[in-house]
Design a protein around this motif. Structure first.
Motif, short mmCIF file in Angstrom:
data_model
loop_
_atom_site.label_atom_id
_atom_site.label_comp_id
_atom_site.label_asym_id
_atom_site.label_seq_id
_atom_site.Cartn_x
_atom_site.Cartn_y
_atom_site.Cartn_z
N SER A 3 47.79 48.45 -37.48
CA SER A 3 48.36 49.50 -36.65
C SER A 3 49.53 48.92 -35.86
N GLU A 5 52.32 49.48 -33.06
CA GLU A 5 52.67 50.33 -31.92
C GLU A 5 54.18 50.60 -31.94
N TRP A 8 59.29 51.22 -27.52
CA TRP A 8 59.66 52.14 -26.44
C TRP A 8 61.17 52.13 -26.26
N SER A 48 53.79 45.90 -25.56
CA SER A 48 52.91 44.82 -25.08
C SER A 48 53.70 43.78 -24.27
#
Length: 62
Positions: A3, A5, A8, A48
């Motif tokens: 997975s 992420e 941003w 993160s």
């Protein structure tokens, strides 16, 4: 299956840190703030790494 992420943008980091978008651009120019990369014309952040940066003591965050 791994997975990944999504990165941003400045808007998401602005909301997360509670600082104006303009501040993020100033930090990049001054080489302070959370780690950031340019992807094309856009600034992108690894969530993160932003979280890790935000959790550092004040004397190490800049």
């Amino acid at each position: 299956m791994s997975s990944v992420e999504p990165l941003w943008g400045v808007e998401e980091v602005s909301l997360f840190l509670g600082v104006p978008v303009k501040t993020l651009y100033q930090w990049k120019w001054q080489r302070i703030g959370p780690p950031v990369r340019k992807v094309g014309r856009h600034l992108r952040y690894v969530p993160s790494l932003v979280r890790t940066w935000a959790e550092q003591p004040d004397d190490q965050a800049a």
